[in-house]
Design a protein around this motif. Structure first.
Motif, PDB file in Angstrom:
ATOM      1  N   ASN A  53     -13.069  11.133  26.334  1.00  0.00           N
ATOM      2  CA  ASN A  53     -12.989  10.709  27.736  1.00  0.00           C
ATOM      3  C   ASN A  53     -11.806  11.357  28.440  1.00  0.00           C
ATOM      4  N   LYS A  83     -11.989  14.074  31.503  1.00  0.00           N
ATOM      5  CA  LYS A  83     -11.299  13.908  32.797  1.00  0.00           C
ATOM      6  C   LYS A  83     -10.479  15.146  33.126  1.00  0.00           C
ATOM      7  N   ARG A 135     -10.897  17.615  36.278  1.00  0.00           N
ATOM      8  CA  ARG A 135      -9.757  17.891  37.154  1.00  0.00           C
ATOM      9  C   ARG A 135      -9.568  19.413  37.295  1.00  0.00           C
TER      10      ARG A 135
END
Lengths: 247, 165
Positions: free
Chosen positions: B149, B153, B157
């Motif tokens: 996870n 992310k 980004r």
């Protein structure tokens, strides 16, 4: 098993390393054969593990680390009582003290008839041990002869008339002492100790005639004959004892 | 012994601390403990596990993290497994993975590190960390899930940055 359950089981599965026959794992792996989307997820998962493994293993230890581990010799500090040299020193001290104590004890006991008597009476009063148990006096003599103890001594007529139980070889200040045990009525024992007169360097020695006295709970008699000094001890009254020492 | 294990131990220490000096100290301390207590180990085939256990204990002692983590069995673990694992095909880099590893729950970090670094079997990891087998499985599953996870992310980004740039 649905896809989510299978994912939960296989998220940390490493092919070739983890047990594929484990309950649940086998079933989840089987699902990949019939579910292409799940098979795709499993393939990506396997690739992810490979990538992470590669990334983490790419970390290099600083070049000086191995050298500094090997360079600094580790000094193992053992408690003083576990060090070999200390154990040797302690053993030496114990031996030395034992020697001093033994030497003092030896010196405190003079080479006198009194010292001999005290030691032998003490022996007779404590649990004594006969080296040989026999009613045959000749056998006791042979036993004593083999051990360089006095063995050809003569007995009083009183002692010759009572049964022999056995004997032993003792030592007093490095001198061999013969012990012969005689059976007395009421399960009492008479102890005859014989030592060569040259074992005594001090004091006076007894004469040819037995000199009767009482020490502690024992009646004793001492006499000399030739090169031997005799000490007889028994837990009997003087009158009864006198019959043992009659020539 | 040092030649054989100093690098794997350093990597494990680095995965726990993310600091080169701390990792070096932990590795050296582990060999110091080995030098003073290693002779007590009767089964020398267990030396590797012993070293990793020692390093982990030293790490816990130094960071005063003697926290009783709840032992959760695998069935009870409520881990959110991403639908798609993060970037593959060699797009992951060591820095990103180590950063993500440093951000996962501390209780999961050591088992996940051993899972990847040493290809340790679950039973071996359980022995090194002195926790039950079920707990180790649960922690690894949940740790990997968190790692994925976090990396996902990061990936999103980066993609956003690339797009806006």
């Amino acid at each position: 098993m649905d896809r989510d359950q299978a994912k939960k089981l296989l998220i940390a599965y490493r092919a070739g390393l983890d047990d594929s026959t484990e309950p649940g794992i086998a079933e989840a792996l089987a699902l990949a054969k019939f579910d292409p989307a799940f098979a795709d997820w499993l393939r990506l998962q396997t690739n992810f593990h490979s990538d992470v493994r590669r990334c983490l293993r790419a970390v290099q230890a600083p070049p000086g680390l191995r050298r500094s581990i090997r360079k600094h010799p580790v000094v193992v500090v053992r408690p003083i009582w576990r060090r070999a040299e200390w154990i040797s020193v302690a053993a030496g001290i114990v031996l030395l003290l034992s020697g001093i104590v033994y030497s003092r004890l030896q010196r405190s006991e003079a080479n006198t008839l009194e010292a001999f008597r005290a030691r032998m009476i003490g022996f007779a009063l404590r649990e004594y041990r006969m080296d040989i148990r026999t009613s045959d006096l000749a056998e006791v003599r042979r036993f004593l002869a083999k051990r360089a103890a006095p063995n050809d001594f003569g007995l009083t007529a009183g002692l010759e008339s009572i049964p022999v139980m056995g004997g032993g070889r003792l030592s007093w200040r490095g001198n061999p002492v013969a012990m012969v045990c005689f059976a007395l009525p009421e399960n009492e024992t008479a102890f005859l100790f014989v030592v060569h007169r040259d074992a005594f360097s001090e004091g006076t020695l007894p004469g040819d005639l037995p000199e009767i006295s009482s020490i502690k709970r024992m009646t004793t008699a001492e006499w000399s004959r030739g090169r031997d000094v005799f000490l007889l001890a028994a837990r009997v009254v003087r009158e009864e004892f006198r019959s043992l020492t009659s020539p | 012994m040092a030649n054989l294990y100093y690098e794997p131990l350093y990597r494990f220490a680095f995965s726990l601390t993310r600091q080169e000096n701390d990792a070096c100290d932990l590795t050296q301390q582990t060999f110091l403990v080995w030098a003073t207590k290693g002779h007590q180990l009767k089964d020398k085939s267990k030396a590797k596990s012993w070293l990793f256990t020692t390093l982990h204990r030293e790490f816990l002692m130094r960071h005063r993290r003697i926290i009783r983590f709840p032992q959760i069995e695998l069935d009870d673990a409520r881990c959110e497994i991403p639908d798609v694992p993060p970037a593959t095909a060699n797009r992951l880099d060591s820095g990103a993975v180590l950063d993500a590893l440093a951000r996962i729950d501390p209780a999961f970090r050591a088992p996940v590190s051993l899972f990847y670094l040493e290809d340790c079997r679950y039973a071996e990891i359980a022995a090194i960390l002195d926790v039950p087998l079920g707990t180790v499985k649960s922690r690894i599953s949940r740790g990997i899930s968190q790692l994925q996870n976090l990396l996902r992310k990061n990936e999103l980004r980066s993609l956003r940055r690339e797009t806006s740039g």
